[in-house]
Motif scaffolding. Structure first.
Motif: not given
Length: 95
Positions: A46-73
């Protein structure tokens, strides 16, 4: 047929992938190392302001995206560390 379906799903996922979004953001002071994974985790908690902190909006389904992002990172970790340290790699593609 299943390979084509899997490839299509992966391509669709890249459009909303937190790692890809943070790479395109280029916000000064934004985290570079594991940025996509951190964006997903921030959003899940429940982070309030991803655009201010990361410069990007969070994906619609971050739980679904998390494993793929961890792998790519993880794959991009050497480049992220180099960028964080200010090392210019001057990588170019093609001829």
């Amino acid at each position: 047929m299943t390979n084509k379906l899997l490839a299509a799903l992966l391509l669709l996922q890249l459009g909303g992938c937190a790692t890809v979004k943070t790479l395109n953001a280029s916000k000064p002071g934004a985290p570079l190392i594991y940025a996509g994974t951190r964006l997903d985790w921030y959003s899940l908690n429940d982070g309030c302001c991803p655009m201010d902190r990361f410069g990007a909006e969070a994906p619609a389904y971050p739980g679904f995206d998390l494993p793929g992002s961890a792998f790519l990172d993880t794959l991009l970790l050497p480049f992220s560390i180099a960028a964080e340290l200010g090392v210019g790699l001057q990588v170019r593609g093609g001829n």
